[in-house]
Enzyme design. Structure first.
Site, PDB file in Angstrom:
ATOM      1  N   LYS A   1       1.001  -1.219  -0.122  1.00  0.00           N
ATOM      2  CA  LYS A   1       0.052  -0.024   0.072  1.00  0.00           C
ATOM      3  C   LYS A   1       0.837   1.130   0.210  1.00  0.00           C
ATOM      4  O   LYS A   1       1.659   1.430   0.745  1.00  0.00           O
ATOM      5  CB  LYS A   1      -0.820   0.029   1.315  1.00  0.00           C
TER       6      LYS A   1
ATOM      7  N   THR B   1      -3.837  -5.194   0.645  1.00  0.00           N
ATOM      8  CA  THR B   1      -3.301  -3.914   0.816  1.00  0.00           C
ATOM      9  C   THR B   1      -4.128  -3.058   1.763  1.00  0.00           C
ATOM     10  O   THR B   1      -3.368  -2.163   2.415  1.00  0.00           O
ATOM     11  CB  THR B   1      -2.840  -3.331  -0.594  1.00  0.00           C
ATOM     12  N   ASP B   2      -5.255  -3.179   1.757  1.00  0.00           N
ATOM     13  CA  ASP B   2      -6.138  -2.403   2.740  1.00  0.00           C
ATOM     14  C   ASP B   2      -5.847  -2.761   4.125  1.00  0.00           C
ATOM     15  O   ASP B   2      -5.943  -1.896   4.727  1.00  0.00           O
ATOM     16  CB  ASP B   2      -7.623  -2.647   2.436  1.00  0.00           C
TER      17      ASP B   2
ATOM     18  N   PHE C   1      34.283  25.773 -12.586  1.00  0.00           N
ATOM     19  CA  PHE C   1      34.408  24.643 -13.487  1.00  0.00           C
ATOM     20  C   PHE C   1      35.175  24.990 -14.608  1.00  0.00           C
ATOM     21  O   PHE C   1      34.503  25.845 -15.599  1.00  0.00           O
ATOM     22  CB  PHE C   1      32.865  24.370 -13.890  1.00  0.00           C
TER      23      PHE C   1
ATOM     24  N   ARG D   1      31.061  31.082 -10.462  1.00  0.00           N
ATOM     25  CA  ARG D   1      29.916  30.830 -10.884  1.00  0.00           C
ATOM     26  C   ARG D   1      28.732  30.836  -9.598  1.00  0.00           C
ATOM     27  O   ARG D   1      29.362  30.430  -8.584  1.00  0.00           O
ATOM     28  CB  ARG D   1      29.637  29.756 -11.642  1.00  0.00           C
TER      29      ARG D   1
ATOM     30  N   GLN E   1      31.172  17.670  -8.131  1.00  0.00           N
ATOM     31  CA  GLN E   1      31.392  16.398  -7.494  1.00  0.00           C
ATOM     32  C   GLN E   1      32.138  16.501  -6.433  1.00  0.00           C
ATOM     33  O   GLN E   1      32.180  15.699  -5.344  1.00  0.00           O
ATOM     34  CB  GLN E   1      32.177  15.444  -8.711  1.00  0.00           C
TER      35      GLN E   1
ATOM     36  N   ASN F   1      22.195  19.788 -11.102  1.00  0.00           N
ATOM     37  CA  ASN F   1      22.366  21.331 -11.061  1.00  0.00           C
ATOM     38  C   ASN F   1      21.212  22.058 -11.297  1.00  0.00           C
ATOM     39  O   ASN F   1      20.498  21.727 -12.237  1.00  0.00           O
ATOM     40  CB  ASN F   1      23.405  21.699 -12.087  1.00  0.00           C
TER      41      ASN F   1
ATOM     42  N   HIS G   1      20.447  25.303 -12.772  1.00  0.00           N
ATOM     43  CA  HIS G   1      21.173  25.909 -13.335  1.00  0.00           C
ATOM     44  C   HIS G   1      20.885  27.481 -13.448  1.00  0.00           C
ATOM     45  O   HIS G   1      19.482  27.760 -13.506  1.00  0.00           O
ATOM     46  CB  HIS G   1      21.536  25.749 -15.048  1.00  0.00           C
TER      47      HIS G   1
END
Length: 292
Positions: free
Chosen positions: A12, A57-58, A154, A171, A214, A240, A242
């Site tokens: 569930k 599942t109930d 980077f 950046r 990283q 990212n 951006h």
């Protein structure tokens, strides 16, 4: 040609549970989304339609809500997940494995002791897997937004004839981080441990001069493992988010990294695992079905 049944599970999903602790003053509240997955001994319903091994599942849903009332362990998602997973395996034949995944939505108390506002900084998660003898507890956080306006570079990356990206030594870097960490012990103050991990990630990310996303993520994971010896492994997924400097020069306006266009796709996606070199194999801590 013969066909065989491979891995299968059922359960569930997304049981929305809000538990108010009225016997405390001021009141406390936990807000969960609980998903249950069970497997083991389910060949008959798949191959012949015989439902005798199936726990509906109930019933699983009702168990989640009943345990939320009966057990104070509901106050922490990890301990609640352990309680549920062990019940479904230990008390239900022929189930052999259970995985309980919980998303917790934090609330912050207002000035009134009985009033709250939703804290949207992140979603706390916990995933508990139990096989009848071993319990794997994986805590986590999702949608943890972090943004740095500088101290990120980077450059010196591979280039070929399709490269258009210019190297940069300053950046804006942003992400919506998802992390999961695996505990090798259950003797843990779950709330305190979670708060420490989040704070360690934020402080490391924020104070790190990044030469690569990283590198920053690895240092975040290493800092968590350094601070909490009972954590054996942490996995991080970090897109990212951006932000591109908007071209205002065409209007005769200088834009020295002050106005950006936030672009949601396509995006770079970094995923990594940091683990202790002497950590035991994670087994079912992440697989099957857990993934990243």
């Amino acid at each position: 040609m013969a066909f065989v049944l491979g891995h299968n599970q059922y359960g569930k999903a997304e049981n929305r549970v809000v538990r108010v602790f009225r016997d405390s003053d001021p009141h406390e509240i936990v807000d969960y989304d609980v998903s249950v997955a069970l497997w083991g001994g389910q060949d008959a319903p798949h191959l012949t339609g015989d439902n005798s091994p199936v726990l509906p599942t109930d019933t699983q849903k009702n168990t989640v809500y009943a345990f939320a009332k009966e057990d104070d362990v509901v106050a922490q998602p990890e301990s609640f997940g352990i309680r549920l997973a062990r019940h479904f395996v230990d008390d239900t034949e022929p189930i052999t494995h259970a995985r309980v995944r919980i998303e917790m939505y934090p609330w912050t108390r207002l000035g009134n002791p009985h009033a709250f506002t939703r804290d949207g900084r992140f979603v706390r998660t916990a995933t508990v897997t139990y096989d009848g003898s071993t319990t794997w507890v994986v805590s986590g956080v999702e949608d943890l937004w972090i943004l740095k306006t500088t101290d990120s570079e980077f450059a010196d990356f591979l280039e070929d004839r399709f490269t258009t990206l210019a190297p940069t030594h300053d950046r804006l870097m942003a992400t919506s981080l998802r992390a999961q960490w695996w505990h090798t012990s259950e003797d843990v103050d779950w709330g305190k441990s979670h708060d420490r991990v989040v704070q360690t990630v934020l402080e490391t990310y924020g104070n790190h001069h990044s030469l690569a996303h990283q590198q920053t993520l690895f240092d975040c994971g290493a800092a968590v493992l350094e601070e909490q010896p009972e954590i054996a492994e942490i996995r991080v997924t970090a897109p990212n988010k951006h932000h591109f400097v908007y071209d205002l020069a065409r209007f005769g306006i200088e834009n020295a990294g002050e106005v950006f266009h936030a672009d949601d796709r396509p995006y770079g996606l970094q995923e990594l695992t940091v683990r202790r070199d002497d950590a035991p194999a994670p087994g079912l801590a992440f697989d099957p079905g857990q993934g990243w």
